[in-house]
Design a protein around this motif. Structure first.
Motif, PDB file in Angstrom:
ATOM      1  N   GLU A  29     105.442 -39.707 -77.463  1.00 45.43           N
ATOM      2  CA  GLU A  29     105.847 -39.501 -76.067  1.00 45.43           C
ATOM      3  C   GLU A  29     104.820 -40.010 -75.069  1.00 45.43           C
ATOM      4  OE1 GLU A  29     108.887 -38.612 -75.853  1.00 45.43           O
ATOM      5  OE2 GLU A  29     108.921 -38.179 -77.989  1.00 45.43           O
ATOM      6  N   LYS A  30     103.668 -40.450 -75.534  1.00 41.61           N
ATOM      7  CA  LYS A  30     102.570 -40.810 -74.636  1.00 41.61           C
ATOM      8  C   LYS A  30     102.516 -42.308 -74.367  1.00 41.61           C
ATOM      9  CE  LYS A  30     101.049 -36.676 -74.102  1.00 41.61           C
ATOM     10  NZ  LYS A  30     101.104 -36.052 -72.783  1.00 41.61           N
ATOM     11  N   SER A  31     102.154 -42.664 -73.150  1.00 41.10           N
ATOM     12  CA  SER A  31     102.011 -44.074 -72.776  1.00 41.10           C
ATOM     13  C   SER A  31     100.569 -44.417 -72.420  1.00 41.10           C
ATOM     14  CB  SER A  31     102.933 -44.415 -71.601  1.00 41.10           C
ATOM     15  OG  SER A  31     102.604 -43.608 -70.483  1.00 41.10           O
ATOM     16  N   SER A  32      99.697 -43.410 -72.389  1.00 35.90           N
ATOM     17  CA  SER A  32      98.292 -43.662 -72.067  1.00 35.90           C
ATOM     18  C   SER A  32      97.433 -42.541 -72.637  1.00 35.90           C
ATOM     19  CB  SER A  32      98.094 -43.746 -70.548  1.00 35.90           C
ATOM     20  OG  SER A  32      98.389 -42.502 -69.944  1.00 35.90           O
ATOM     21  N   PHE A  33      96.124 -42.749 -72.552  1.00 32.79           N
ATOM     22  CA  PHE A  33      95.190 -41.731 -73.014  1.00 32.79           C
ATOM     23  C   PHE A  33      93.976 -41.690 -72.096  1.00 32.79           C
ATOM     24  CE2 PHE A  33      93.927 -45.601 -75.150  1.00 32.79           C
ATOM     25  CZ  PHE A  33      92.530 -45.602 -75.056  1.00 32.79           C
ATOM     26  N   THR A  34      93.272 -40.567 -72.139  1.00 33.18           N
ATOM     27  CA  THR A  34      92.027 -40.382 -71.413  1.00 33.18           C
ATOM     28  C   THR A  34      90.926 -40.187 -72.437  1.00 33.18           C
ATOM     29  OG1 THR A  34      93.100 -39.359 -69.514  1.00 33.18           O
ATOM     30  CG2 THR A  34      90.763 -38.879 -69.825  1.00 33.18           C
ATOM     31  N   ARG A  35      89.913 -41.024 -72.379  1.00 30.05           N
ATOM     32  CA  ARG A  35      88.800 -40.945 -73.325  1.00 30.05           C
ATOM     33  C   ARG A  35      87.844 -39.829 -72.894  1.00 30.05           C
ATOM     34  NH1 ARG A  35      86.010 -45.045 -76.609  1.00 30.05           N
ATOM     35  NH2 ARG A  35      84.610 -43.767 -77.843  1.00 30.05           N
ATOM     36  N   ILE A  36      87.559 -38.919 -73.799  1.00 34.50           N
ATOM     37  CA  ILE A  36      86.576 -37.863 -73.560  1.00 34.50           C
ATOM     38  C   ILE A  36      85.220 -38.448 -73.951  1.00 34.50           C
ATOM     39  CG2 ILE A  36      85.884 -35.503 -74.098  1.00 34.50           C
ATOM     40  CD1 ILE A  36      88.707 -35.800 -72.727  1.00 34.50           C
ATOM     41  N   PRO A  37      84.240 -38.451 -73.053  1.00 38.35           N
ATOM     42  CA  PRO A  37      82.952 -39.100 -73.349  1.00 38.35           C
ATOM     43  C   PRO A  37      82.253 -38.503 -74.576  1.00 38.35           C
ATOM     44  CG  PRO A  37      83.124 -38.553 -71.011  1.00 38.35           C
ATOM     45  CD  PRO A  37      84.280 -37.895 -71.704  1.00 38.35           C
ATOM     46  N   ASP A  38      81.668 -39.385 -75.386  1.00 34.74           N
ATOM     47  CA  ASP A  38      80.916 -38.949 -76.570  1.00 34.74           C
ATOM     48  C   ASP A  38      79.836 -37.948 -76.183  1.00 34.74           C
ATOM     49  OD1 ASP A  38      82.473 -40.692 -78.038  1.00 34.74           O
ATOM     50  OD2 ASP A  38      80.910 -42.210 -78.235  1.00 34.74           O
ATOM     51  N   SER A  39      79.192 -38.182 -75.046  1.00 34.71           N
ATOM     52  CA  SER A  39      78.118 -37.294 -74.606  1.00 34.71           C
ATOM     53  C   SER A  39      78.628 -35.888 -74.297  1.00 34.71           C
ATOM     54  CB  SER A  39      77.421 -37.876 -73.373  1.00 34.71           C
ATOM     55  OG  SER A  39      78.348 -38.034 -72.311  1.00 34.71           O
ATOM     56  N   GLU A  40      79.873 -35.788 -73.902  1.00 31.41           N
ATOM     57  CA  GLU A  40      80.469 -34.474 -73.625  1.00 31.41           C
ATOM     58  C   GLU A  40      80.758 -33.719 -74.922  1.00 31.41           C
ATOM     59  OE1 GLU A  40      84.645 -32.766 -71.888  1.00 31.41           O
ATOM     60  OE2 GLU A  40      83.834 -34.574 -70.940  1.00 31.41           O
ATOM     61  N   VAL A  41      81.259 -34.435 -75.911  1.00 27.66           N
ATOM     62  CA  VAL A  41      81.598 -33.811 -77.196  1.00 27.66           C
ATOM     63  C   VAL A  41      80.328 -33.440 -77.954  1.00 27.66           C
ATOM     64  CG1 VAL A  41      82.818 -34.121 -79.389  1.00 27.66           C
ATOM     65  CG2 VAL A  41      83.748 -35.125 -77.299  1.00 27.66           C
TER      66      VAL A  41
END
Length: 98
Positions: free
Chosen positions: A41-53
């Motif tokens: 159902e998705k047409s895009s994504f938001t990358r969560i920064p490596d530094s945040e994870v």
């Protein structure tokens, strides 16, 4: 119509190619009719920064973002979240219409 959470791991040269592959695979298995409750159902994504994870487990971090209703991924009509797991592996997650 409701929504379900999804978690999909996919390999790719980069996040964009992994996302396209994950969506195509989900559409193959669940159809293209909408309301599958999957990444189809998705047409895009938001990358969560490596530094945040950081050193957190990617799956647990993604679950926490969902549980905390993080605005970046809290819409069944909005983008999926994306966490780089390792090398060429990405985790896509979020809410999808069902």
């Amino acid at each position: 119509m409701g929504a379900h959470t999804f978690f999909t791991r996919q390999k790719g040269e980069d996040a964009e190619s992994a996302f396209r592959s994950a969506v195509e695979e989900a559409q193959y298995h669940h159809g293209r009719g909408g309301y599958t409750g999957t990444i189809a159902e998705k047409s895009s994504f938001t990358r969560i920064p490596d530094s945040e994870v950081g050193d957190d487990d990617p799956g647990e971090y993604a679950s926490n973002l969902i549980n905390e209703q993080d605005s970046r991924i809290d819409s069944k009509w909005g983008p999926a979240g994306c966490i780089h797991v390792e090398d060429d592996l990405y985790l896509f997650f979020g809410w999808a219409s069902s």
